[in-house]
Design an enzyme around this catalytic site. Structure first.
Site, PDB file in Angstrom:
ATOM      1  NE  ARG A  11      30.483  45.423  37.620  1.00 58.04           N
ATOM      2  CZ  ARG A  11      30.179  45.975  36.431  1.00 58.04           C
ATOM      3  NH1 ARG A  11      30.243  47.282  36.266  1.00 58.04           N
ATOM      4  NH2 ARG A  11      29.780  45.212  35.428  1.00 58.04           N
TER       5      ARG A  11
ATOM      6  CG  HIS B 193      26.065  50.913  37.263  1.00 59.22           C
ATOM      7  ND1 HIS B 193      26.406  49.798  37.980  1.00 59.22           N
ATOM      8  CD2 HIS B 193      26.675  50.758  36.064  1.00 59.22           C
ATOM      9  CE1 HIS B 193      27.179  49.013  37.249  1.00 59.22           C
ATOM     10  NE2 HIS B 193      27.349  49.585  36.072  1.00 59.22           N
TER      11      HIS B 193
HETATM   12  P1  NAP Z   1      38.819  44.822  29.661  1.00 59.33           P
HETATM   13  O1  NAP Z   1      38.928  45.169  28.205  1.00 59.33           O
HETATM   14  O2  NAP Z   1      38.760  43.397  30.057  1.00 59.33           O
HETATM   15  O3  NAP Z   1      40.066  45.537  30.381  1.00 59.33           O
HETATM   16  C1  NAP Z   1      40.441  45.245  31.683  1.00 59.33           C
HETATM   17  C2  NAP Z   1      41.789  45.915  31.956  1.00 59.33           C
HETATM   18  O4  NAP Z   1      42.097  45.753  33.343  1.00 59.33           O
HETATM   19  C3  NAP Z   1      42.937  45.304  31.168  1.00 59.33           C
HETATM   20  O5  NAP Z   1      43.838  46.298  30.758  1.00 59.33           O
HETATM   21  C4  NAP Z   1      43.602  44.388  32.198  1.00 59.33           C
HETATM   22  O6  NAP Z   1      44.987  44.175  32.000  1.00 59.33           O
HETATM   23  C5  NAP Z   1      43.398  45.177  33.457  1.00 59.33           C
HETATM   24  N1  NAP Z   1      43.461  44.309  34.645  1.00 59.33           N
HETATM   25  C6  NAP Z   1      42.647  43.281  34.971  1.00 59.33           C
HETATM   26  N2  NAP Z   1      43.043  42.707  36.135  1.00 59.33           N
HETATM   27  C7  NAP Z   1      44.143  43.388  36.527  1.00 59.33           C
HETATM   28  C8  NAP Z   1      45.024  43.263  37.615  1.00 59.33           C
HETATM   29  N3  NAP Z   1      44.849  42.334  38.564  1.00 59.33           N
HETATM   30  N4  NAP Z   1      46.062  44.119  37.695  1.00 59.33           N
HETATM   31  C9  NAP Z   1      46.258  45.064  36.742  1.00 59.33           C
HETATM   32  N5  NAP Z   1      45.456  45.238  35.670  1.00 59.33           N
HETATM   33  C10 NAP Z   1      44.413  44.390  35.558  1.00 59.33           C
HETATM   34  O7  NAP Z   1      37.535  45.524  30.287  1.00 59.33           O
HETATM   35  P2  NAP Z   1      36.741  46.813  29.755  1.00 59.33           P
HETATM   36  O8  NAP Z   1      35.830  46.442  28.654  1.00 59.33           O
HETATM   37  O9  NAP Z   1      37.714  47.905  29.539  1.00 59.33           O
HETATM   38  O10 NAP Z   1      35.839  47.126  31.046  1.00 59.33           O
HETATM   39  C11 NAP Z   1      36.428  47.390  32.301  1.00 59.33           C
HETATM   40  C12 NAP Z   1      35.379  47.384  33.410  1.00 59.33           C
HETATM   41  O11 NAP Z   1      34.593  48.575  33.350  1.00 59.33           O
HETATM   42  C13 NAP Z   1      34.341  46.269  33.329  1.00 59.33           C
HETATM   43  O12 NAP Z   1      34.844  45.066  33.836  1.00 59.33           O
HETATM   44  C14 NAP Z   1      33.205  46.825  34.177  1.00 59.33           C
HETATM   45  O13 NAP Z   1      33.364  46.419  35.518  1.00 59.33           O
HETATM   46  C15 NAP Z   1      33.379  48.337  34.064  1.00 59.33           C
HETATM   47  N6  NAP Z   1      32.262  48.976  33.337  1.00 59.33           N
HETATM   48  C16 NAP Z   1      31.473  49.865  34.005  1.00 59.33           C
HETATM   49  C17 NAP Z   1      30.447  50.482  33.343  1.00 59.33           C
HETATM   50  C18 NAP Z   1      29.576  51.488  34.030  1.00 59.33           C
HETATM   51  O14 NAP Z   1      28.544  51.884  33.495  1.00 59.33           O
HETATM   52  N7  NAP Z   1      29.962  51.977  35.180  1.00 59.33           N
HETATM   53  C19 NAP Z   1      30.200  50.203  31.976  1.00 59.33           C
HETATM   54  C20 NAP Z   1      31.021  49.297  31.351  1.00 59.33           C
HETATM   55  C21 NAP Z   1      32.063  48.675  32.023  1.00 59.33           C
HETATM   56  P3  NAP Z   1      45.535  43.361  30.710  1.00 59.33           P
HETATM   57  O15 NAP Z   1      45.247  44.285  29.545  1.00 59.33           O
HETATM   58  O16 NAP Z   1      46.965  43.210  30.961  1.00 59.33           O
HETATM   59  O17 NAP Z   1      44.758  42.092  30.656  1.00 59.33           O
HETATM   60  C1  GLV Z   2      28.253  47.862  33.043  1.00 59.21           C
HETATM   61  O1  GLV Z   2      28.468  48.096  34.192  1.00 59.21           O
HETATM   62  C2  GLV Z   2      28.992  46.925  32.253  1.00 59.21           C
HETATM   63  O2  GLV Z   2      29.792  46.163  32.824  1.00 59.21           O
HETATM   64  O3  GLV Z   2      28.800  46.914  31.026  1.00 59.21           O
END
Ligand code: NAP
Ligand code: GLV
Length: 316
Positions: free
Chosen positions: A231, A279
């Site tokens: 983000r 994005h």
């Molecule tokens: P997720 O499964 O919820 O994973 C989040 C990870 O971040 C977990 O490992 C978590 O730790 C860690 N985390 C959260 N807060 C933290 C902190 N304060 N300190 C250290 N580690 C922390 O999320 P995801 O599905 O992988 O997605 C991640 C992000 O990618 C989304 O939230 C979104 O913003 C972004 N995204 C972007 C796109 C795009 O097109 N650019 C697409 C999809 C997603 P724990 O495992 O210990 O809980």
């Molecule tokens: C895209 O940015 C998502 O959070 O899936």
């Protein structure tokens, strides 16, 4: 069962058709301002606050993306916006992880083989062979080892570079060196040391906001690279500009921004060492998303629990 649907800037028809095929018994409707009829579930992306105003009985809100920061911002700005007992459920991978892996692998290979520098040379019609960075010390650090971060870390490790990851809770991942703890704490600093390419896949929460700042960049080896696919709120934009100017960072690949679309006059457009994508690193795939959401709605309707429920206090 009644389901509301909201997806800005998209043709709702294909989504509603897909959802009605997946949930034949459901009454589906695209929400419009002024629609106050009650519903059981909402399937949304970046919903307006008004959508929730007359929906105290929603059982669950399905977010058509992985990041729930936009919905939780509504709640933070005006507590009580989300129905108190509604679950918030986000997409888990649903086809995004392979896209994210391709995007990050591409960025890592581009920097490893110095294509970014060859592009600058080409613009100047210069012919200089640059020694590639040594593979064995081109360490990639993935911030966030959740659904996407863990998949990306494994995919990048398959390129042969050392990979490490950082998360809040401790993790074990084959072939990945893992660190855990608080952002800006001692384990975070230990994680950053030696990282040549820092990849951000954290959720946007009050704890993670502005984590890509001068302090973080200063803990990396001089001339490191940044890949932000999470983000825009994670990045302190001026600190990136300064880090490129003073050599702390060599280049950055940015897929996400504080204000999207990026403004015409934003200085990032004019910085050749910043690569910009709109994005698009991991798009929500319609069929995959519909199938995941429909399966979870059916499970909840049967009284079962589902995965992907957001801890709203934690913010992800
Ligand atoms: P997720 O499964 O919820 O994973 C989040 C990870 O971040 C977990 O490992 C978590 O730790 C860690 N985390 C959260 N807060 C933290 C902190 N304060 N300190 C250290 N580690 C922390 O999320 P995801 O599905 O992988 O997605 C991640 C992000 O990618 C989304 O939230 C979104 O913003 C972004 N995204 C972007 C796109 C795009 O097109 N650019 C697409 C999809 C997603 P724990 O495992 O210990 O809980
Ligand atoms: C895209 O940015 C998502 O959070 O899936």
């Amino acid at each position: 069962m009644k389901i509301l649907f909201w997806l800005p800037q998209a043709d709702a028809t294909a989504w509603l058709d897909g959802l009605s095929r997946a949930l034949p018994g459901a009454e589906l409707r695209a929400w419009q301002p002024g629609d106050t009829a009650p519903a059981d579930y909402a399937v949304v992306w970046h919903p307006p606050r008004e959508l929730f105003a007359t929906q105290p009985d929603l059982c669950a809100v399905f977010n058509l993306g992985a990041g729930v920061d936009a919905i939780l911002a509504l709640e933070r700005e005006s507590p009580g916006t989300l129905p108190r007992d509604a679950l918030l459920v986000r997409l888990e991978d649903s086809g995004m992880a392979p896209q994210m892996a391709e995007y990050v692998q591409h960025a890592v290979l581009r920097y490893l083989r110095r294509f970014d520098e060859y592009t600058l040379q080409q613009a100047r019609r210069e012919w200089h062979v640059l020694a590639p960075h040594p593979l064995e010390t081109f360490t990639v650090g993935v911030l966030g080892l959740g659904v996407l971060g863990a998949h990306v870390a494994r995919a990048v490790a398959s390129l042969g570079v050392p990979v490490r990851g950082f998360s809040r809770s401790a993790k074990t991942l084959d072939g990945i060196e893992t660190f855990s703890g608080e952002l800006r704490g001692p384990q975070f600093d230990a994680f950053l040391a030696d990282v040549k390419v820092l990849v951000n896949l954290l959720p946007a929460t009050p704890d993670t906001e502005n984590v890509l700042d001068a302090r973080t960049f200063g803990k990396l080896p001089s001339g490191a690279y940044l890949v932000n696919v999470a983000r825009g709120a994670h990045l302190v934009e001026q600190d990136l500009v300064d880090a490129l100017a003073n050599g702390t960072l060599s280049a950055a690949t940015l897929d996400v921004f504080n204000h999207e679309p990026l403004a015409d006059d934003h200085p990032f457009w004019r910085e050749p060492r910043i690569t910009i994508t709109p994005h698009s690193s991991a798009l929500t795939l319609r069929e995959e998303a519909i199938s995941q959401v429909a399966d979870k709605i059916e499970a909840l309707a049967r009284g079962e629990t589902v995965s992907g429920i957001v801890n709203t206090a934690r913010g992800y």
